[in-house]
Design a protein around this motif. Structure first.
Motif, short mmCIF file in Angstrom:
data_model
loop_
_atom_site.label_atom_id
_atom_site.label_comp_id
_atom_site.label_asym_id
_atom_site.label_seq_id
_atom_site.Cartn_x
_atom_site.Cartn_y
_atom_site.Cartn_z
N VAL A 1 97.70 -4.39 28.44
CA VAL A 1 99.12 -4.41 28.83
C VAL A 1 99.29 -5.04 30.21
O VAL A 1 100.23 -5.81 30.45
N SER A 2 98.39 -4.74 31.13
CA SER A 2 98.46 -5.30 32.48
C SER A 2 98.34 -6.82 32.46
O SER A 2 99.06 -7.52 33.18
N ILE A 3 97.44 -7.34 31.65
CA ILE A 3 97.27 -8.79 31.53
C ILE A 3 98.54 -9.44 30.98
O ILE A 3 99.01 -10.46 31.50
N ILE A 4 99.11 -8.81 29.96
CA ILE A 4 100.33 -9.36 29.34
C ILE A 4 101.49 -9.35 30.33
O ILE A 4 102.21 -10.34 30.50
N PHE B 1 102.21 -14.25 37.08
CA PHE B 1 100.89 -14.24 37.70
C PHE B 1 99.84 -14.69 36.70
O PHE B 1 100.07 -14.71 35.49
N GLN B 2 98.64 -15.00 37.21
CA GLN B 2 97.54 -15.32 36.32
C GLN B 2 97.08 -14.08 35.56
O GLN B 2 97.18 -12.96 36.06
N LYS B 3 96.56 -14.31 34.36
CA LYS B 3 96.06 -13.19 33.56
C LYS B 3 94.95 -12.45 34.28
O LYS B 3 94.81 -11.23 34.14
N LEU B 4 94.15 -13.18 35.06
CA LEU B 4 93.03 -12.55 35.76
C LEU B 4 93.51 -11.54 36.80
O LEU B 4 92.83 -10.55 37.07
N ALA C 1 84.18 -4.69 41.84
CA ALA C 1 83.24 -5.14 40.82
C ALA C 1 83.82 -6.25 39.96
O ALA C 1 83.16 -7.25 39.67
N LEU C 2 85.07 -6.09 39.55
CA LEU C 2 85.72 -7.11 38.72
C LEU C 2 85.93 -8.40 39.51
O LEU C 2 85.79 -9.50 38.97
N SER C 3 86.27 -8.26 40.78
CA SER C 3 86.47 -9.45 41.61
C SER C 3 85.20 -10.28 41.70
O SER C 3 85.24 -11.51 41.64
N PRO D 1 86.08 -15.38 37.71
CA PRO D 1 85.92 -16.74 38.25
C PRO D 1 86.49 -16.87 39.65
O PRO D 1 87.43 -16.17 40.03
N ASN D 2 85.89 -17.77 40.44
CA ASN D 2 86.40 -18.02 41.79
C ASN D 2 87.77 -18.66 41.73
O ASN D 2 88.07 -19.46 40.85
#
Length: 342
Positions: A116-119, A126-129, A148-150, A154-155
């Motif tokens: 849900v946050s990505i959507i 904003f970007q999905k990331l 950790a996710l950061s 991807p950079n």
């Protein structure tokens, strides 16, 4: 002197030079982390928040030639070490002791919350990331998950800024939750075990879960801590997903694809397995957990030094609303799942 001795001597010299190069930046990060821990213990606010603010106050050091290399090393490598050591908090016995319902609840809430946050992030521009970063921090384990996710994602030119904002936001929301959520528990008249499941499944950071749970009762605190550790265990599969996304984004500048499972994730898994054997003394386990906490606090200070507060002030209201909305959504989702599962 033979060739092997020459190589050994050269490597020693190189290591010594590397230590000298990194020492100033690491030392200033350690001093800032010590100050952040002192302030946290005396004023009750999250240590990660103090670490970020103190780090940003020292951001002029990130451009200093003597400190720059050490700050970069601390923000990158020390952070990865701290994330790997989080595995010492988890055992399989802890996760199975409460039965299958909390496991199903945790897996479901993480999948739904991040999705849900990505959507929503995409819908508001904003970007999905970024949605994966904030959603993962909300659904898993707060600032630790954001870091950790950061590392695994991807950079991107805005990645450090997004990471810092997420850490600040999730730390502040977790502190508010520690105060407000026990009131919700009392209003809903939940049993001690139900209260523990609710607190462990909704509050972001481990420290705040422990504080809220044991402020109500020992049973609630024990249950809340175990459910929270189940969420921490989900960090590994989410990191793998993030690493897969990174691989699909293309190759690195060296021409090599990033590993599907980063070394810090492998370390996390190995330590969790070792800890599950039951052979690790409590003193060693406690020491490793404290070392993990210090690594993360030190690296957050270094990360703060690499940014400027005025840059975070330009993010606008949308990211704030996104993170608040994610927290509210998580509460509603957990209560709904508890109604069906318990």
């Amino acid at each position: 002197m033979n060739s092997s001795s020459q190589i050994n001597f050269s490597s020693q010299i190189g290591l010594r030079q590397r230590v000298v190069e990194l020492a100033p930046g690491f030392a200033i990060s350690l001093v800032a982390a010590t100050a952040a821990s002192f302030l946290s213990e005396h004023y009750g606010a999250p240590v990660m928040l103090f670490a970020l603010l103190l780090g940003m106050g020292l951001n002029f050091l990130a451009t200093d030639s003597k400190c720059k290399a050490g700050i970069e090393f601390t923000a990158r490598t020390v952070m990865r070490i701290g994330i790997a050591l989080l595995g010492m908090r988890i055992t399989l016995a802890q996760m199975t002791a409460l039965g299958w319902q909390p496991i199903v609840l945790v897996i479901t809430l993480i999948i739904i919350t991040i999705s849900v946050s990505i959507i929503v992030a995409k819908l508001i521009g904003f970007q999905k990331l970024f949605g994966m970063l904030t959603g993962g921090a909300t659904a898993i384990c707060g600032a630790s998950a954001a870091l950790a996710l950061s590392v695994a994602l991807p950079n991107h030119p805005q990645k450090e800024k997004a990471t810092l904002f997420t850490v600040i936001g999730v730390s502040a929301l977790s502190t508010i939750a520690m105060i407000v959520y026990p009131m919700i528990v009392q209003w809903l008249e939940l049993s001690p075990q139900q209260a523990g499941v609710f607190l462990g499944a909704t509050i972001h950071d481990v420290a705040q879960v422990v504080g809220a749970g044991y402020s109500m009762s020992t049973e609630t605190g024990d249950t809340a801590t175990v459910v929270k550790l189940m969420r921490v265990a989900m960090l590994l599969p989410v990191i793998v997903c993030a690493a897969m996304i990174t691989r699909m984004q293309g190759v690195a500048s060296t021409g090599k694809r990033p590993p599907l499972l980063p070394w810090f994730a492998v370390g996390f898994l190995m330590l969790a397995c070792i800890n599950s054997t039951g052979f690790i003394p409590a003193m060693v386990q406690g020491g490793m957990n404290e070392l993990s906490r210090w690594c993360l606090v030190i690296s957050i200070c270094a990360l703060g030094m690499k940014t400027q507060f005025k840059e975070l002030a330009t993010v606008g209201i949308k990211p704030i609303l996104l993170m608040v909305g994610e927290s509210i959504f998580l509460v509603v989702l957990v209560l709904t799942l508890m109604h069906w599962l318990f």
